[in-house]
Design an enzyme around this catalytic site. Structure first.
Site, short mmCIF file in Angstrom:
data_model
loop_
_atom_site.label_atom_id
_atom_site.label_comp_id
_atom_site.label_asym_id
_atom_site.label_seq_id
_atom_site.Cartn_x
_atom_site.Cartn_y
_atom_site.Cartn_z
N GLU A 1 35.49 29.39 23.66
CA GLU A 1 36.65 29.89 24.39
C GLU A 1 37.83 30.23 23.49
O GLU A 1 38.79 30.87 23.93
CB GLU A 1 37.10 28.83 25.42
CG GLU A 1 36.14 28.64 26.59
CD GLU A 1 36.07 29.84 27.51
OE1 GLU A 1 36.95 30.72 27.41
OE2 GLU A 1 35.12 29.93 28.31
N GLU B 1 18.47 14.36 18.87
CA GLU B 1 19.66 13.58 18.53
C GLU B 1 19.35 12.42 17.57
O GLU B 1 20.26 11.85 16.97
CB GLU B 1 20.34 13.04 19.79
CG GLU B 1 19.59 11.92 20.48
CD GLU B 1 20.43 11.31 21.60
OE1 GLU B 1 20.57 10.08 21.59
OE2 GLU B 1 20.94 12.05 22.46
#
Length: 303
Positions: A85, A116
């Site tokens: 953004e 992960e």
């Protein structure tokens, strides 16, 4: 390998929601809402630490460095969301704020098994983008123990980069591995262990503060106006016009003329109108003022 989750607040069982499956829909949602109210207060408690990281990011931007987010699962996706953004909102290069996620691009949309848990891959991923001492790395993981993020933090420290750890469990391995620990303690989740809920909301609030704060400190905001917004669609073209009008109190025609003259650059248009300059003069003033409108106006004697 067995992982002891019993000491993690985010893995605890919330007494407020133990019978949530027996409640009416409205009552169920009120429980969720009451728990969500605690999130902003948890973030409020760490504002001084957030401010330190904002200042570190601002310094990095001034020397040409980057902000790099690194996480897994929900945490990684939130980092990518915040990074993505920045260019349309603040007109930044796409390379200035970077989001990395365990498992790569596939993991943005779906879980990648065991990604992960790969500490070495975390180090390799930040190495692959050329992380250096000029950058800031923010590791994100609600648990505070994600190996992928720990690997990235360790590599960043070796390179001399400033590091921060955003998690929701105090005294976590990540917080101990970073220069600054950002630990909004939101308590147990409504659905036990579902850290996409309160923990995810807290992370989003902190990430908003990090980038917005650093962009304000970098001259990307004038008053409360996003003066470096890119006009990539019709809505944003009109937003640019509105921003120039709000910043200068001129009419729509004058705002359109100024924007047209400077190629749709809000900051330049604002300085043009307020200092009564042409596009070339306004652009030169802004460049000399490192993009800060107030300094440019002061140099022009307009304020």
């Amino acid at each position: 390998m067995k992982i002891d989750l019993s000491q993690m607040i985010t893995e605890g069982r919330n007494p407020a929601s133990q019978n949530i499956d027996e409640l009416s829909t409205e009552a169920m949602l009120r429980v969720i809402n009451e728990e969500d109210k605690k999130v902003a207060l948890a973030v409020e408690a760490i504002v001084p630490q957030i401010a330190q990281v904002v200042d570190a990011i601002t310094r990095a931007f001034r020397r040409g460095g980057r902000l790099i987010y690194c996480g897994a699962g929900t945490s990684g996706r939130l980092g990518i969301l915040d990074a993505s953004e920045c260019p349309p909102t603040f007109g930044t290069p796409r390379s200035q704020v970077v989001g990395l996620i365990a498992g790569g691009h596939t993991a943005i949309l779906q879980a990648v098994e065991n990604a992960e848990d790969n500490r070495e891959q975390g180090a390799q991923d930040v190495k692959a983008i050329g992380l250096s001492a000029d950058d800031v790395l923010v590791g994100i993981a609600a648990s505070g123990r994600t190996p992928y993020v720990l690997g990235a933090l360790a590599y960043a420290k070796q390179q001399g980069a400033f590091t921060a750890a955003l998690s929701c469990n105090p005294d976590s391995p990540m917080s101990q591995a970073a220069d600054i620990a950002l630990t909004p303690v939101v308590g147990p989740e409504v659905v036990t262990g579902s850290s996409r809920m309160k923990a995810g909301t807290a992370q989003k609030l902190v990430l908003n503060m990090l980038t917005t704060g650093a962009m304000i400190r970098s001259g990307k905001v004038y008053g409360n106006l996003m003066v470096d917004v890119e006009a990539t669609n019709q809505k944003l073209v009109q937003r640019q016009i509105n921003i120039v009008r709000q910043a200068t109190d001129c009419d729509e025609e004058r705002a359109q003329q100024a924007l047209a003259a400077c190629g749709g650059h809000c900051k330049t248009a604002i300085v043009m109108v307020l200092a009564n300059l042409d596009a070339e003069q306004a652009s030169a003033l802004l460049s000399h003022s490192q993009g800060f409108i107030r300094q440019a106006l002061q140099a022009a004697g307009a304020h």
